[in-house]
Design a protein around this motif. Structure first.
Motif, PDB file in Angstrom:
ATOM      1  N   GLY A 290     -54.588   0.196   8.000  1.00  0.00           N
ATOM      2  CA  GLY A 290     -53.131  -0.158   9.153  1.00  0.00           C
ATOM      3  C   GLY A 290     -52.082   0.500   8.184  1.00  0.00           C
ATOM      4  N   TYR A 291     -52.508   0.722   6.989  1.00  0.00           N
ATOM      5  CA  TYR A 291     -50.943   0.919   5.857  1.00  0.00           C
ATOM      6  C   TYR A 291     -50.621   2.369   6.184  1.00  0.00           C
ATOM      7  CZ  TYR A 291     -52.904  -2.517   3.235  1.00  0.00           C
ATOM      8  OH  TYR A 291     -52.975  -4.739   2.237  1.00  0.00           O
ATOM      9  N   GLN A 330     -48.669   4.182  -5.514  1.00  0.00           N
ATOM     10  CA  GLN A 330     -49.251   5.768  -5.774  1.00  0.00           C
ATOM     11  C   GLN A 330     -50.663   5.514  -4.838  1.00  0.00           C
ATOM     12  OE1 GLN A 330     -49.738   5.148  -9.808  1.00  0.00           O
ATOM     13  NE2 GLN A 330     -48.497   5.798 -10.428  1.00  0.00           N
ATOM     14  N   LYS A 331     -51.053   5.052  -4.617  1.00  0.00           N
ATOM     15  CA  LYS A 331     -52.784   5.065  -4.026  1.00  0.00           C
ATOM     16  C   LYS A 331     -52.415   5.672  -2.261  1.00  0.00           C
ATOM     17  CE  LYS A 331     -57.535   3.052  -2.339  1.00  0.00           C
ATOM     18  NZ  LYS A 331     -57.931   1.820  -2.712  1.00  0.00           N
ATOM     19  N   HIS A 332     -51.300   5.045  -2.458  1.00  0.00           N
ATOM     20  CA  HIS A 332     -51.067   5.571  -0.611  1.00  0.00           C
ATOM     21  C   HIS A 332     -50.012   6.417  -0.286  1.00  0.00           C
ATOM     22  CE1 HIS A 332     -53.425   1.992   1.592  1.00  0.00           C
ATOM     23  NE2 HIS A 332     -52.691   0.795   0.288  1.00  0.00           N
ATOM     24  N   THR A 333     -49.699   7.088  -1.528  1.00  0.00           N
ATOM     25  CA  THR A 333     -48.512   8.284  -1.862  1.00  0.00           C
ATOM     26  C   THR A 333     -49.419   9.759  -1.807  1.00  0.00           C
ATOM     27  OG1 THR A 333     -48.036   7.791  -3.640  1.00  0.00           O
ATOM     28  CG2 THR A 333     -46.764   7.076  -1.916  1.00  0.00           C
ATOM     29  N   ASP A 362     -45.675  -5.850   5.094  1.00  0.00           N
ATOM     30  CA  ASP A 362     -44.936  -5.881   4.141  1.00  0.00           C
ATOM     31  C   ASP A 362     -44.439  -4.524   3.890  1.00  0.00           C
ATOM     32  OD1 ASP A 362     -43.867  -8.389   4.903  1.00  0.00           O
ATOM     33  OD2 ASP A 362     -44.905  -9.296   2.725  1.00  0.00           O
ATOM     34  N   TYR A 363     -45.926  -3.760   2.937  1.00  0.00           N
ATOM     35  CA  TYR A 363     -45.749  -2.427   3.037  1.00  0.00           C
ATOM     36  C   TYR A 363     -45.388  -1.093   3.529  1.00  0.00           C
ATOM     37  CZ  TYR A 363     -47.411   1.552   0.589  1.00  0.00           C
ATOM     38  OH  TYR A 363     -47.129   2.844   0.344  1.00  0.00           O
ATOM     39  N   ASN A 364     -45.930  -1.506   4.885  1.00  0.00           N
ATOM     40  CA  ASN A 364     -45.238  -0.461   6.217  1.00  0.00           C
ATOM     41  C   ASN A 364     -43.830  -0.496   6.366  1.00  0.00           C
ATOM     42  OD1 ASN A 364     -48.106   0.141   6.586  1.00  0.00           O
ATOM     43  ND2 ASN A 364     -48.352  -0.274   8.754  1.00  0.00           N
ATOM     44  N   GLN A 365     -43.124  -2.104   6.582  1.00  0.00           N
ATOM     45  CA  GLN A 365     -41.662  -1.896   6.383  1.00  0.00           C
ATOM     46  C   GLN A 365     -41.541  -1.070   5.188  1.00  0.00           C
ATOM     47  OE1 GLN A 365     -40.399  -5.692   6.053  1.00  0.00           O
ATOM     48  NE2 GLN A 365     -38.351  -5.068   7.266  1.00  0.00           N
TER      49      GLN A 365
END
Length: 453
Positions: A290-291, A330-333, A362-365
């Motif tokens: 869900g990230y 960096q991994k999710h971008t 928190d990350y998705n916000q």
């Protein structure tokens, strides 16, 4: 060159009227360069209803100059000019009538701002000068006095020139100008241009637009065109007859206007815009946990993107700034391809979304803040920035995430409703190129104000 005229008369029977006041503003398409205003003794009584309308009475005109005493100045200020007036048939007829009484045939080209307004600003509730300028946010003082009405017509005509994206007014003006010897042509053209930001139009002798460009310094850019020895520049140098321009006040409006008008006018020396002006885009997705994931890829008309980039280097540098500003992983971008933790996690600059230590919420916000900043999808907003003059601001209208157009408003006049803004803007097409221009500019520059509504 234009002579913007307003005349007040005595009233009375057709072709028996006399001039009581005249105002002429010589306008080069950008600013007033000369002016003449005067009361005039008409040598005949003023109709009572006209006195009530204008406030000009017979006593006020007793010592005013007669028309023959101001005729020479009128001829001088209107020479080589097109007469512009609100209901030009009336003002031009009265001028010709007064000159015929002196035995002089006064002839000029003329433009009517009533007819132009009906064409370029359709569906207005009224095209009377007072009601029209009010609905357009143009200040008007001393209504039904020559100087006040003429100055309002200057501002109205300036707006109409901006809205004339087909360049019909300028083309007509170029065709009407006296021809100039070619030997001094290029030097004369450069000397007459400003060192300001805007869009320029190169015309041939028939007035047709053969090239459109934009620059932060129009004079400098035209000088480069005329001193270059490449094949296209040499062909332009031989064919160009004159250069007209429009100040835009800032680079964003120049970019948008250039993009729109090249597509609309298709000048012979502009490259056909077969390709988009961008080639890469930023996309979003979600992984199995869900990230939110961001990825740079080739721009595709079939895929929804967040924003676009001119090239891959620009895309990568922007993504690096995003990671730093919003503290993303960096991994999710897509900046660090790994099955484990990203590099920033090892130096404690990543909160651990790459290894599941930071919660999805928190990350998705923070990731959604990126989308909100770099995409205006479904947004209603005004981008306010510098105008062409110190008492003016520019405005770009975006509705439901679509670019609608651009315009200018006077700081002394409140833009208090969206309908008035729609009246003053020049409608423009919402396409992938215009969206790219706006998004790219807003990434690099901070406008005066952005208002969401």
């Amino acid at each position: 060159m234009y002579a913007i005229v307003d005349i007040e008369t005595t009233g009375g029977k057709y072709n028996e009227e006399g001039v009581t006041e005249i105002a002429i503003y010589k306008f080069d398409g950008h600013k007033v360069v000369d002016q003449f205003t005067s009361l005039v003794n008409p040598e005949r009584p003023i109709q009572p209803f006209v006195v009530n309308l204008t406030g000009i009475n017979n006593e006020m005109l007793r010592n005013a100059p007669k028309f023959y005493e101001v005729a020479k100045r009128i001829v001088e200020i209107t020479t080589d000019c097109t007469i512009v007036a609100h209901n030009a048939k009336f003002d031009y007829r009265i001028m010709r009538l007064e000159f015929r009484r002196l035995g002089y045939e006064f002839q000029r080209q003329s433009i009517c701002t009533v007819e132009l307004s009906k064409k370029l600003i359709p569906n207005m509730p009224s095209y009377s000068l007072g009601k029209l300028v009010k609905n357009l946010g143009i200040p008007l003082t001393d209504r039904h006095r020559a100087s006040g009405d003429a100055l309002a017509t200057v501002k109205l005509f300036k707006l109409l020139l901006q809205k004339d994206s087909q360049k019909e007014i300028i083309t007509h003006s170029v065709r009407s100008n006296p021809k100039i010897h070619l030997d001094t042509k290029l030097i004369r053209i450069i000397d007459e241009l400003p060192s300001s930001t805007g869009v320029y139009y190169m015309h041939n002798e028939e007035g047709d637009v053969i090239y459109i460009g934009k620059s932060k310094n129009i004079k400098k850019r035209i000088n480069q065109h005329f001193t270059s020895d490449n094949h296209k520049s040499k062909k332009i140098q031989k064919e160009v007859y004159t250069v007209t321009y429009e100040n835009t006040g800032n680079e964003l409006l120049a970019l948008l206007k250039e993009n729109e008008e090249i597509k609309k006018n298709k000048p012979k020396y502009n490259r056909a815009l077969k390709k988009d002006i961008f080639s890469y885009a930023l996309y979003q997705s979600k992984d199995k946990k869900g990230y939110l994931q961001f990825k740079i890829g080739k721009a595709s008309p079939d895929k929804e993107n967040i924003t676009t980039f001119t090239n891959s280097a620009q895309a990568k540098s922007t993504m690096e700034r995003i990671v730093e500003e919003f503290e993303l992983c960096q991994k999710h971008t897509g900046l660090h391809k790994t099955s484990g933790s990203c590099f920033n996690y090892s130096i404690k600059e990543c909160y651990g979304a790459c290894v599941g230590e930071e919660s999805v919420e928190d990350y998705n916000q923070r990731a959604r803040q990126v989308i909100d900043k770099y995409s205006y999808e479904n947004k209603n907003m005004l981008v306010i920035d510098r105008g062409r003059d110190v008492d003016e601001k520019s405005v770009i209208l975006i509705e439901d995430g679509k670019f609608c157009g651009m315009g200018y408003f006077n700081l002394n006049y409140q833009m208090n409703n969206i309908d008035m803004i729609k009246n003053i803007i020049t409608p423009m097409k919402n396409n992938r190129d215009s969206q790219h221009i706006i998004q790219s500019y807003l990434r690099k520059n901070k406008p005066f104000k952005i208002i969401e509504f």
